[in-house]
Design an enzyme around this catalytic site. Structure first.
Site, PDB file in Angstrom:
ATOM      1  N   SER A   1      48.838  56.843  49.475  1.00 16.56           N
ATOM      2  CA  SER A   1      48.003  56.039  50.371  1.00 16.56           C
ATOM      3  C   SER A   1      46.723  56.816  50.660  1.00 16.56           C
ATOM      4  O   SER A   1      46.573  57.962  50.235  1.00 16.56           O
ATOM      5  CB  SER A   1      48.749  55.724  51.671  1.00 16.56           C
ATOM      6  OG  SER A   1      49.124  56.924  52.302  1.00 16.56           O
ATOM      7  N   LYS A   2      45.807  56.222  51.345  1.00 13.79           N
ATOM      8  CA  LYS A   2      44.574  56.912  51.720  1.00 13.79           C
ATOM      9  C   LYS A   2      43.900  56.119  52.825  1.00 13.79           C
ATOM     10  O   LYS A   2      44.103  54.908  52.947  1.00 13.79           O
ATOM     11  CB  LYS A   2      43.624  57.008  50.519  1.00 13.79           C
ATOM     12  CG  LYS A   2      42.620  58.130  50.620  1.00 13.79           C
ATOM     13  CD  LYS A   2      43.225  59.467  50.237  1.00 13.79           C
ATOM     14  CE  LYS A   2      42.254  60.607  50.383  1.00 13.79           C
ATOM     15  NZ  LYS A   2      42.797  61.849  49.820  1.00 13.79           N
ATOM     16  N   GLY A   3      43.071  56.800  53.614  1.00  7.59           N
ATOM     17  CA  GLY A   3      42.332  56.114  54.670  1.00  7.59           C
ATOM     18  C   GLY A   3      40.905  56.613  54.731  1.00  7.59           C
ATOM     19  O   GLY A   3      40.588  57.680  54.202  1.00  7.59           O
TER      20      GLY A   3
END
Ligand code: NAD
Length: 455
Positions: free
Chosen positions: A118-120
């Site tokens: 995931s990443k933000g």
């Protein structure tokens, strides 16, 4: 004058620099080498599970209100909960975050840790924001994400322009929303007295060192068997780059150039990394370090050296400048610094690239160690962390080099075959990135089928 007036600018304009498209091109190259991968599964593995886009208001120090955009992308949960950093940068886009989330999936699979990817990101310029504004942005972003993050669903960490302090605010915000639970494993890269792991702050740079040392020891780079006396240039002097510079120096390398967003410095005889760190802390840049020559970030990529460590942003080595790289080895501390067109040029020129999903996986590996310690309410010693990290990095390098040898038609693997291939670069049709992705995609696909397509 338009942006395509010079040949270099025209070539850059011709190249698709969208990180999501680049990630997909890289996957297309690798998937050809993953046997019996069904077309439907290919589409599933390429596509992020979800992209959350948030718009939220924040009160600024002067009393005004600004609206910020934030993203959180969960790419895959096949091998475990999502895991991936949060970056604060004015150029953050949904596609960039999607690409970075995908790379996290492959990185976690390659490191063989039980996470998906995931990443933000939040679109903002941290250089123009006060600590109080950054705290309010972080709290509101995390509050609005709500239960889309969690210790067993999606676990953030630091990335570009976020740090231990940001992680402490994330923990505190989530903890306030979930009282009475052990919330420490919700985020990694925390300060050590808040459940952070010893060794996490330098894990990405240390992982680069371990990966490079092991690849060299296995003969992956012709004429370069160790780091002793090797000339190293580092682009980006933040968490990943400055630690890598210090540890490569301690391992016997000569650091000839370093840079940050304002430019770089070069010294033929080698830089004093400690002095560069102190200078950067005082002046907010390495430019002007006494006894060095100022270079641009573009010039840094083409300095005469053995090892080049891009540790800043995506798309730094492209089709238009890859031919100028003089290093024999590129160790990608940054995510996505090399485009597919550049990969082709580097392979043809005999430059070995340790790809991001392998080279910088030390960060997420020690994040995993932090998560385990938080669940167990334990604190491992620094020695224990570093020993476990070394083992993980070496295993991942071995898996990739064995696949590289196999995909290039040398049966048997092992150090001898790696050296043999490195000696005969004209035989190298498949690069290490493709080999690394083939290993990672194979592992994720295998688990997806083992679990069974639901329902
Ligand atoms: P950071 O914010 O600590 O440092 C970034 C550095 O890059 C700074 O020195 C900045 O001045 C420099 N920089 C920014 N733009 C630049 C440009 N255009 N040219 C040259 N230098 C520039 O960030 P970080 O955590 O070190 O992350 C750097 C890279 O490493 C990113 O690609 C990130 O995704 C990757 N990475 C970081 C970690 C981690 O644990 N921090 C883990 C894996 C990968």
């Amino acid at each position: 004058m338009t942006t395509t007036d010079t040949p270099a600018a025209a070539s850059r304009a011709a190249e698709d620099l969208n990180p999501l498209h680049i990630g997909r091109q890289q996957l297309d190259r690798a998937m050809k080498h993953v046997p019996s991968l069904k077309q439907g599964l290919v589409e599933f593995l390429k596509c992020p599970l979800r992209t959350i886009t948030l718009c939220f208001p924040v009160e600024m120090d002067d009393g005004s209100v600004r609206t910020f955009t934030g993203y959180r992308v969960l790419h895959s949960r096949v091998r475990g909960p999502g895991k991936g950093g949060i970056r604060y940068h004015p150029d953050v886009t949904a596609d960039e975050v999607r690409a970075l989330a995908g790379w996290m999936t492959w990185k976690c699979a390659l490191a063989d840790i039980p996470f998906g990817g995931s990443k933000g990101g939040v679109v903002c310029n941290p250089k123009e924001l006060s600590q109080a504004e950054l705290r309010r942005i972080t709290r509101r972003y995390i509050a609005d994400l709500g239960d889309n993050i969690g210790p067993h669903t999606d676990i953030p960490a630091p990335d570009l322009y976020t740090n231990e302090q940001t992680m402490a605010w994330i923990y505190d915000t989530y903890d306030a929303m979930h009282p009475g639970e052990n919330n420490r494993p919700v985020v990694t890269g925390k300060p050590v007295d808040l459940g952070g792991s010893l060794g996490r702050s330098e894990a990405t740079g240390r992982g680069c060192l371990e990966a490079t040392r092991h690849a060299l020891a296995r003969g992956a780079v012709k004429g370069l068997a160790s780091l002793t006396g090797a000339r190293v240039a580092v682009q980006g002097f933040g968490n990943a780059g400055s630690v890598a510079a210090r540890l490569f120096r301690e391992a016997g390398a000569v650091i000839v150039a370093v840079s940050d967003s304002q430019g770089g410095v070069f010294s033929e005889r080698g830089l004093d990394v400690k002095a560069a760190l102190e200078f950067k802390a005082r002046h907010d840049t390495v430019v002007g370090l006494p006894g060095t020559k100022t270079v641009t970030n573009a010039e840094l990529l083409s300095v005469s050296c053995d090892v080049l460590i891009p540790a800043a942003m995506e798309n730094q080595i492209r089709g238009d400048n890859a031919g100028q790289v003089k290093a024999r080895l590129v160790c990608e501390a940054a995510n996505g610094p090399t485009t597919p067109a550049a990969d082709d040029v580097l392979r043809r020129n005999g430059v070995t690239v340790i790809p991001d999903i392998l080279a910088n996986s030390g960060g997420v590996t020690v994040s995993y160690f932090e998560w385990v310690q938080n669940i167990e309410n334990e604190q491992w010693t620094l020695e224990e962390v570093n020993d476990k990290l070394r083992v993980k990095m070496q295993r991942a390098v071995d898996a990739v080099l064995d696949k590289w040898v196999e995909l290039n038609g040398l049966v048997g693997g092992g150090p001898a075959a790696t050296g043999q291939l490195a000696e005969n670069r004209h035989k190298v049709a498949v690069d290490l990135r493709t080999a690394a992705l083939a290993v990672a995609v194979g592992r994720v696909a295998h688990v997806a089928l083992e679990r069974g397509i639901w329902p």
